[in-house]
Design an enzyme around this catalytic site. Structure first.
Site, PDB file in Angstrom:
ATOM      1  N   ASP A  36    -129.134 -14.147  43.641  1.00  0.00           N
ATOM      2  CA  ASP A  36    -128.290 -13.340  42.758  1.00  0.00           C
ATOM      3  C   ASP A  36    -126.864 -13.340  43.287  1.00  0.00           C
ATOM      4  O   ASP A  36    -126.611 -12.898  44.417  1.00  0.00           O
ATOM      5  CB  ASP A  36    -128.836 -11.907  42.683  1.00  0.00           C
TER       6      ASP A  36
ATOM      7  N   ASP B 295    -133.017  -9.163  47.564  1.00  0.00           N
ATOM      8  CA  ASP B 295    -134.057  -8.128  47.622  1.00  0.00           C
ATOM      9  C   ASP B 295    -135.316  -8.812  48.146  1.00  0.00           C
ATOM     10  O   ASP B 295    -136.128  -9.344  47.372  1.00  0.00           O
ATOM     11  CB  ASP B 295    -134.308  -7.525  46.240  1.00  0.00           C
TER      12      ASP B 295
ATOM     13  N   ASP C 113    -137.171 -13.576  46.947  1.00  0.00           N
ATOM     14  CA  ASP C 113    -136.099 -12.695  46.475  1.00  0.00           C
ATOM     15  C   ASP C 113    -136.595 -12.048  45.190  1.00  0.00           C
ATOM     16  O   ASP C 113    -136.859 -12.731  44.194  1.00  0.00           O
ATOM     17  CB  ASP C 113    -134.827 -13.502  46.208  1.00  0.00           C
TER      18      ASP C 113
ATOM     19  N   ASP D  38    -136.987 -10.388  41.720  1.00  0.00           N
ATOM     20  CA  ASP D  38    -136.197 -10.524  40.499  1.00  0.00           C
ATOM     21  C   ASP D  38    -136.901  -9.776  39.381  1.00  0.00           C
ATOM     22  O   ASP D  38    -138.112  -9.525  39.445  1.00  0.00           O
ATOM     23  CB  ASP D  38    -136.044 -12.003  40.128  1.00  0.00           C
TER      24      ASP D  38
ATOM     25  N   ASP E 125    -137.999 -15.249  43.000  1.00  0.00           N
ATOM     26  CA  ASP E 125    -137.582 -16.568  43.466  1.00  0.00           C
ATOM     27  C   ASP E 125    -138.099 -16.809  44.879  1.00  0.00           C
ATOM     28  O   ASP E 125    -137.837 -16.008  45.791  1.00  0.00           O
ATOM     29  CB  ASP E 125    -136.054 -16.678  43.460  1.00  0.00           C
TER      30      ASP E 125
ATOM     31  N   SER F 220    -161.543 -49.569  37.072  1.00  0.00           N
ATOM     32  CA  SER F 220    -161.052 -49.719  35.704  1.00  0.00           C
ATOM     33  C   SER F 220    -161.888 -50.725  34.900  1.00  0.00           C
ATOM     34  O   SER F 220    -163.100 -50.603  34.815  1.00  0.00           O
ATOM     35  CB  SER F 220    -159.573 -50.122  35.741  1.00  0.00           C
TER      36      SER F 220
ATOM     37  N   ASP G  61    -158.439 -43.265  36.990  1.00  0.00           N
ATOM     38  CA  ASP G  61    -158.459 -44.702  37.275  1.00  0.00           C
ATOM     39  C   ASP G  61    -157.960 -44.983  38.701  1.00  0.00           C
ATOM     40  O   ASP G  61    -156.911 -44.497  39.111  1.00  0.00           O
ATOM     41  CB  ASP G  61    -157.551 -45.394  36.257  1.00  0.00           C
TER      42      ASP G  61
END
Length: 856
Positions: free
Chosen positions: A62, A68, A118, A120, A125, A393, A678
């Protein structure tokens, strides 16, 4: 009573439990013989205290305020749920001084993840994560670590650790040196209706954190039967699990016919918990659990533990079925080599070399080509000399069709080739007919009803079923046990890889082998019976048995090339991935805090710092690296743990700090699902499954049906083996060979008998356009026209996406591959003679060692 309303799995009702618990075997079903390579060990518990002290110089996300911050702690080997500190608001230097306690088992690799967030309003975040091996802390010591998060800004996180031996008695575990199985506890219960002071429709949420079933919802109401309200949970005893019960009520607060779900409000009334350790073993206990002042739940609960009898095989040796096959097959190979190599006597059983024939991917081109290669070996009378036949395959489509006939390699291959010709050259429009689409829909509905996670790969498997057979094919992989019971055919090993939906197959792929007897990961030493593939396992125990799927669904997995993500598609088209995207991905850096030590414990993982790429990175990863068509399958290794010394096993490249193998909390046993696709996403040829030391392969006949980069599979295999210490010959080819490859190349190490001899056959039309048979020139115009064609090119009929060939194109592809084998008869036989001589020398050397030991 309460009635079970929603099961533990989305969209499926929880089945009622009878007298026996789910891990107990049905009568008449033979239990797997315990493998000799796993062992029991006794390990003490330790009490770990983690004190998150403080952080400093934290730069939040921020721009208008300071960060925070809070710290999340994740130690999945000791706690099913993460812990977190309180949030310290608006501070660059937050202090917490909060302590968290864990009981850890010393047998497993305990990795603590400390993630700094942090706070939010919308989405928190993640600023950084520290991945720390708590095994580096000595018992009885208190250690304080300062983890440097950002040198430039001097960001740091300070954490204190203390470990001491627990007073709890040591635990017994089962391990194969890579995986660990803990005791599994199962609780089965029935909820009874209890008269309450308040009436109304209430819902109970039952959960055991860390259990297989996660959470179950039950409706609180009377029932006329005794079968209502049943529940069952399976959990790890070492986690000290508890049964949590939460009482909720949903109210209608408005009338809105267009969106009735928006008019509902859920009210919370109370909760209660029952520690499973408080329940008696094997006896029914009556529990009256108060949830609130007005509500009590009466439960009848029985607890049992299961430990010894695992339904998953932990071991690296070959399956019993494969071992039995090898004994029988060696006799056939010995006679075949005597005739093919003009030997005076058949080699002794101990002297018989192990020969593997492997086919690469390449769609119908690979399928058709493998028929020709096998026909060439049959005409040289060398097909009976092959021990293994393996493919990825398109090659698996040929293999799985051949093995429907228990005696296919004994018979003339012209008949199965003619059948393949019919299905390959006919129209595929019937695959989208109304009748076929209806059939596919019914099949997928039935599959989902059986409990499978139906996805696009299953539909692709049904499409392949039509392409290969033009009708419903009820065959299953376990049916092929009839094709190897007498050693009459080479042993089939089908290959796929387990990938992650957001990681490139070139960065991480785990090879999974499919055989008639077992399916599993040799990397982990974990195998299940082929008949049980698709069933649900937890902690090594079979939780829900489902019937074995038809082989067409496996064919869809083995040939699921469309599961590529955009990054891999770009890499194929341009030769490199999306370079600018790499700057947005997570950054992993080793920040080992023990650099001053003169030696480093090889069993300890270095401390790593993970710097997330951020929200933009997450968005791009979801778009560019997700496999939208990847199929989810039940993970039969779920609930097992990584052994404390797992890094010492060669299959792991944990020495690479940024490789997923160095993050045991993220490896397959900790995942809910497998993503099997595969094998071409890793190496477009099944070298890794035949190069396992247990198979002891002497000669590999590698048939490469890719029309670009004819030696790429060899180079990728060389890198794969180099990283894991697997013997493999040095691959050296000239620039001229890269541009215009020949029909056959031999790679070997004359000084090291442990290195297999590799004969590599690129897909080329080299001398075939001039010779109709070895040494026989084409004379007529018709013969010349037949051999005069290009395999590659933009107008080639052999493009991987092409599933229908013209008759002439099919015959040409079969014949050129057959011819390339026949034209290199001497080279093949010389390699087999060299392998035979090596085996004889090994036997002599082994006998001399035995005599020397006997004398001592």
């Amino acid at each position: 009573m309460f009635r079970a309303a929603v099961g533990s799995l989305p969209g499926r009702a929880l089945p009622a439990m009878a007298a026996a618990f789910l891990w107990k075997k049905e009568k008449g079903r033979e239990r797997r013989t315990k493998a000799p390579s796993w062992r029991k060990e006794i390990h003490p518990y330790y009490n770990l205290s983690v004190t998150v002290v403080k952080a400093r110089n934290i730069q939040g996300t921020d721009v208008l305020s300071e960060a925070d911050c809070y710290v999340q702690l994740r130690l999945p080997t000791a706690s099913p749920l993460p812990d977190r500190t309180k949030v310290v608001y608006n501070s660059r230097d937050p202090e917490w001084n909060e302590t968290f306690h864990y009981r850890i088992n010393s047998a497993v690799k305990n990795i603590l993840e400390l993630s700094l967030y942090d706070r939010d309003v919308m989405l928190d975040d993640k600023l950084s994560s520290v991945v720390f091996d708590v095994g580096s802390i000595k018992p009885g010591h208190t250690v304080r670590r300062v983890f440097k998060l950002n040198k430039k800004d001097k960001e740091a996180l300070e954490v204190e650790f203390h470990i001491e031996e627990s007073k709890d008695p040591p635990s017994e575990i089962i391990t194969n040196g890579v995986l660990v199985a803990h005791p599994c506890v199962c609780v089965e219960g029935r909820m009874k209706y209890e008269e309450n002071k308040e009436n109304g429709n209430y819902t109970l949420k039952l959960s055991v954190p860390g259990s297989y079933e996660k959470q179950i919802s039950a409706l609180l109401q009377k029932s006329e039967t005794e079968e209502g309200g049943k529940f069952v949970f399976h959990a790890d005893k070492d986690m000290n699990p508890q049964l949590d019960v939460c009482l909720l009520k949903t109210l209608r607060v408005a009338e809105n016919d267009l969106a009735p779900e928006l008019d509902k409000k859920t009210l919370y009334f109370g909760k209660g918990s029952v520690p499973l350790s408080s329940l008696p073993e094997g006896k029914e206990a009556e529990i009256n659990l108060p949830l609130s002042k007005n509500h009590v739940v009466n439960m009848s609960i029985t607890k049992e533990e299961s430990f010894q009898d695992l339904d998953i095989r932990l071991g690296f040796e070959l399956s019993r079925g494969e071992k039995d096959f090898l004994k029988k097959r060696k006799e056939i190979i010995a006679k075949s080599l005597k005739n093919a190599l003009d030997l005076n006597t058949a080699p002794d059983e101990k002297e018989v070399p192990v020969i593997a024939v492997i086919g690469s991917g390449g769609g119908v081109r690979a399928m058709t080509s493998l028929y020709g290669s096998l026909q060439g070996l049959q005409e040289l009378k060398l097909l009976d000399s092959a021990t293994y036949l393996s493919g990825v395959s398109g090659s698996t489509w040929c293999m799985s069709t051949l093995y429907e006939d228990p005696d296919w390699s004994i018979k003339d291959l012209k008949e199965p080739i003619n059948r393949a010709q019919e299905t390959t050259t006919c129209s595929k429009s019937g695959a989208v007919s109304t009748e076929r689409l209806k059939h596919c829909t019914q099949e997928l509905i039935a599959l989902e009803r059986d409990g499978y996670k139906v996805n696009f790969i299953d539909l692709w498997g049904l499409v392949l079923e039509y392409f290969l057979h033009q009708k419903d094919n009820p065959a299953k992989l376990s049916d092929q046990q009839n094709s190897v019971c007498r050693g009459q055919n080479p042993y089939p090993v089908y290959a796929g890889v387990n990938v992650r939906v957001n990681i490139s197959g070139g960065d991480f792929a785990e090879w999974c082998e499919f055989t008639p007897h077992e399916i599993g990961f040799r990397k982990y030493g974990a195998f299940i019976n082929t008949e049980d593939f698709g069933s649900e396992f937890f902690m090594g125990h079979l939780i829900r048995r489902r019937k074995e799927p038809k082989i067409c669904y496996l064919q869809g997995v083995w040939g699921s090339a469309f599961a590529a993500n955009l990054d891999e598609i770009w890499a194929r088209a341009s030769g490199t991935g999306i370079r600018w995207f790499n700057s947005l991905t997570d950054v992993i850096r080793v920040i080992d805090d023990c650099k001053k030590m003169h030696f480093r414990d090889p069993t300890r993982l270095q401390t790593r710092l993970v710097m997330p790429g951020g929200m933009v990175s997450d968005l791009f990863q979801d778009f560019f690296k997700s496999r939208f068509t990847a199929g989810e399958l039940y993970n039969f290794t779920r609930g097992l743990y990584l052994y404390k010394d797992y890094m010492g096993v060669r299959e792991f490249v944990a020495w690479k700090g940024n490789h997923l193998d160095a993050f045991p909390n993220e490896l397959t046993p900790m995942e809910e699902n497998l993503y099997l696709v595969d094998g071409g996403f890793s190496i477009n040829s099944p070298f890794p499954v035949v190069l396992q030391s247990e198979r002891d392969v002497d000669v590999i006949l590698s048939f490469n049906y890719s029309w670009q980069a004819p030696f790429e599979v060899l180079q990728l295999t060389s890198k794969y083996c180099r990283e894991r210490g697997i013997p493999f010959p040095k691959i050296t080819v000239t620039e001229a060979d890269e541009k215009q490859p020949k029909e056959c190349y031999v790679f070997m190490d004359a000084d090291n008998a442990r290195v297999p001899i590799v004969l590599h056959f690129p897909l080329v039309n080299d001398t075939f356009h001039t010779y109709k048979a070895p040494g026989v020139l084409r004379e007529t115009d018709e013969e010349k026209a037949f051999g005069d064609f290009l395999i590659e090119g933009k107008d080639s009929p052999y493009k991987t996406k092409n599933f229908t060939y013209e008759l002439n194109d099919f015959n040409r592809l079969v014949e050129v591959n057959r011819y390339n084998v026949l034209n290199n008869e001497e080279m093949i036989k010389s390699a087999l003679k060299a392998a035979l001589d090596r085996r004889k020398k090994k036997v002599i050397h082994r006998e001399l060692k035995k005599e020397k030991k006997a004398k001592v």
